[in-house]
Design a protein around this motif. Structure first.
Motif, mmCIF file in Angstrom:
data_model
loop_
_atom_site.group_PDB
_atom_site.id
_atom_site.type_symbol
_atom_site.label_atom_id
_atom_site.label_comp_id
_atom_site.label_asym_id
_atom_site.label_seq_id
_atom_site.Cartn_x
_atom_site.Cartn_y
_atom_site.Cartn_z
ATOM 1 N N SER A 88 19.274 -16.509 -30.600
ATOM 2 C CA SER A 88 19.650 -17.980 -31.000
ATOM 3 C C SER A 88 20.602 -18.200 -30.005
ATOM 4 C CB SER A 88 20.200 -17.796 -32.429
ATOM 5 O OG SER A 88 19.400 -17.385 -33.555
ATOM 6 N N LEU A 89 21.441 -17.450 -29.563
ATOM 7 C CA LEU A 89 22.620 -17.923 -28.769
ATOM 8 C C LEU A 89 21.932 -18.420 -27.187
ATOM 9 C CD1 LEU A 89 25.283 -15.526 -29.191
ATOM 10 C CD2 LEU A 89 25.279 -17.858 -29.877
ATOM 11 N N THR A 90 20.833 -17.812 -26.781
ATOM 12 C CA THR A 90 19.794 -17.971 -25.715
ATOM 13 C C THR A 90 19.133 -19.332 -25.738
ATOM 14 O OG1 THR A 90 19.866 -15.646 -24.921
ATOM 15 C CG2 THR A 90 18.072 -17.229 -24.145
ATOM 16 N N ALA A 91 18.734 -19.525 -27.235
ATOM 17 C CA ALA A 91 17.901 -20.677 -27.249
ATOM 18 C C ALA A 91 18.685 -22.011 -27.344
ATOM 19 C CB ALA A 91 17.220 -20.581 -28.753
ATOM 20 N N ILE A 92 20.034 -21.674 -27.782
ATOM 21 C CA ILE A 92 21.115 -22.658 -27.859
ATOM 22 C C ILE A 92 21.551 -23.245 -26.328
ATOM 23 C CG2 ILE A 92 23.375 -23.394 -28.582
ATOM 24 C CD1 ILE A 92 22.685 -21.731 -31.186
ATOM 25 N N GLU A 93 21.585 -22.189 -25.607
ATOM 26 C CA GLU A 93 22.112 -22.363 -24.192
ATOM 27 C C GLU A 93 20.967 -23.148 -23.408
ATOM 28 O OE1 GLU A 93 23.125 -19.902 -20.010
ATOM 29 O OE2 GLU A 93 22.739 -18.787 -22.107
ATOM 30 N N GLN A 94 19.676 -22.761 -23.780
ATOM 31 C CA GLN A 94 18.539 -23.431 -23.061
ATOM 32 C C GLN A 94 18.438 -24.769 -23.556
ATOM 33 O OE1 GLN A 94 15.271 -20.774 -24.177
ATOM 34 N NE2 GLN A 94 15.779 -19.548 -22.315
ATOM 35 N N ALA A 95 18.608 -25.099 -24.789
ATOM 36 C CA ALA A 95 18.786 -26.516 -25.327
ATOM 37 C C ALA A 95 19.808 -27.432 -24.682
ATOM 38 C CB ALA A 95 18.955 -26.598 -26.929
ATOM 39 N N ILE A 96 20.916 -26.813 -24.511
ATOM 40 C CA ILE A 96 22.104 -27.551 -23.761
ATOM 41 C C ILE A 96 21.564 -27.789 -22.406
ATOM 42 C CG2 ILE A 96 24.399 -27.586 -22.936
ATOM 43 C CD1 ILE A 96 25.275 -25.717 -25.552
ATOM 44 N N GLN A 97 21.109 -26.731 -21.807
ATOM 45 C CA GLN A 97 20.500 -26.830 -20.201
ATOM 46 C C GLN A 97 19.633 -28.083 -20.317
ATOM 47 O OE1 GLN A 97 19.016 -23.560 -18.684
ATOM 48 N NE2 GLN A 97 19.338 -23.956 -16.498
ATOM 49 N N GLN A 98 18.485 -28.212 -21.020
ATOM 50 C CA GLN A 98 17.397 -28.971 -20.896
ATOM 51 C C GLN A 98 17.783 -30.360 -21.415
ATOM 52 O OE1 GLN A 98 14.305 -28.280 -20.395
ATOM 53 N NE2 GLN A 98 14.108 -30.406 -20.413
ATOM 54 N N SER A 99 18.821 -30.554 -22.137
ATOM 55 C CA SER A 99 19.421 -31.997 -22.643
ATOM 56 C C SER A 99 20.094 -32.406 -21.481
ATOM 57 C CB SER A 99 20.341 -31.773 -23.968
ATOM 58 O OG SER A 99 21.165 -33.019 -24.028
ATOM 59 N N GLU A 100 20.835 -31.501 -20.665
ATOM 60 C CA GLU A 100 21.767 -32.048 -19.704
ATOM 61 C C GLU A 100 20.775 -32.594 -18.551
ATOM 62 O OE1 GLU A 100 24.583 -29.301 -19.067
ATOM 63 O OE2 GLU A 100 26.089 -30.156 -20.691
ATOM 64 N N LEU A 101 19.573 -32.056 -18.291
ATOM 65 C CA LEU A 101 18.764 -32.539 -17.257
ATOM 66 C C LEU A 101 18.236 -34.020 -17.471
ATOM 67 C CD1 LEU A 101 16.066 -29.684 -17.107
ATOM 68 C CD2 LEU A 101 17.824 -30.062 -15.565
ATOM 69 N N ASN A 102 18.576 -34.633 -18.652
ATOM 70 C CA ASN A 102 18.153 -35.963 -19.099
ATOM 71 C C ASN A 102 19.149 -36.824 -19.219
ATOM 72 O OD1 ASN A 102 15.366 -35.083 -19.435
ATOM 73 N ND2 ASN A 102 15.952 -33.895 -21.448
#
Length: 167
Positions: free
Chosen positions: A25-39
């Motif tokens: 879950s922590l990894t999925a949250i990290e990836q969501a932040i990373q993906q969001s910040e690309l935009n």
């Protein structure tokens, strides 16, 4: 003094936090932040704390007050464009707070942040912690996209994308 709240904080420990937010879950949250910040050009930080320590708890510190402290401790106010946003979860209270730096706070009303918090809390009541956090990240990201569009010349990641587990 609210004895029910004190008991909830005493009983909510690091094991509960690890059960609710396992490594995947922590990894999925990290990836969501990373993906969001690309935009967008903003910075998002998610921090979770199992429970308050004894003195703040006995002083009846609110999740909001603690979130402001965490915002400062993590230097979220120190981003180049003053557009950092903290999503803070006090697990024992199931209380979410969004604290935004001055440039984004000037553009997004407290009521809009509150809507994001209540939506996340609703997901948590249904035991949907990972998806609730990711939905919150996406909602914060929508505001950041609107007011701080992505700039290819400024892609510096100023805050960690990893969820911050406060001990």
């Amino acid at each position: 003094m609210n004895f029910t709240r004190i008991l909830r904080h005493v009983l909510t420990g690091k094991l509960a936090l690890r059960r609710i937010f396992p490594a995947a879950s922590l990894t999925a949250i990290e990836q969501a932040i990373q993906q969001s910040e690309l935009n967008h050009g903003g910075q998002i930080c998610f921090a979770v704390e199992a429970a308050l320590n004894t003195i703040p708890l006995l002083k009846n510190q609110t999740a909001r007050e603690r979130a402001v402290e965490v915002f400062s401790q993590l230097h979220i106010w120190d981003t180049e464009h003053n557009n950092g946003v903290l999503i803070y979860l006090l697990l024992a209270d199931r209380d979410v707070e969004v604290i935004a730096d001055r440039d984004i706070h000037a553009k997004v009303s407290s009521e809009e942040w509150e809507i994001i918090c209540r939506s996340m809390e609703s997901a948590f009541r249904q035991q949907q912690f990972e998806s609730g956090v990711i939905e919150g990240i996406n909602a914060v990201g929508s505001h950041l996209r609107k007011y701080f569009p992505s700039d290819p010349n400024h892609k510096k990641n100023e805050l960690t994308n990893k969820p911050v587990i406060l001990e």
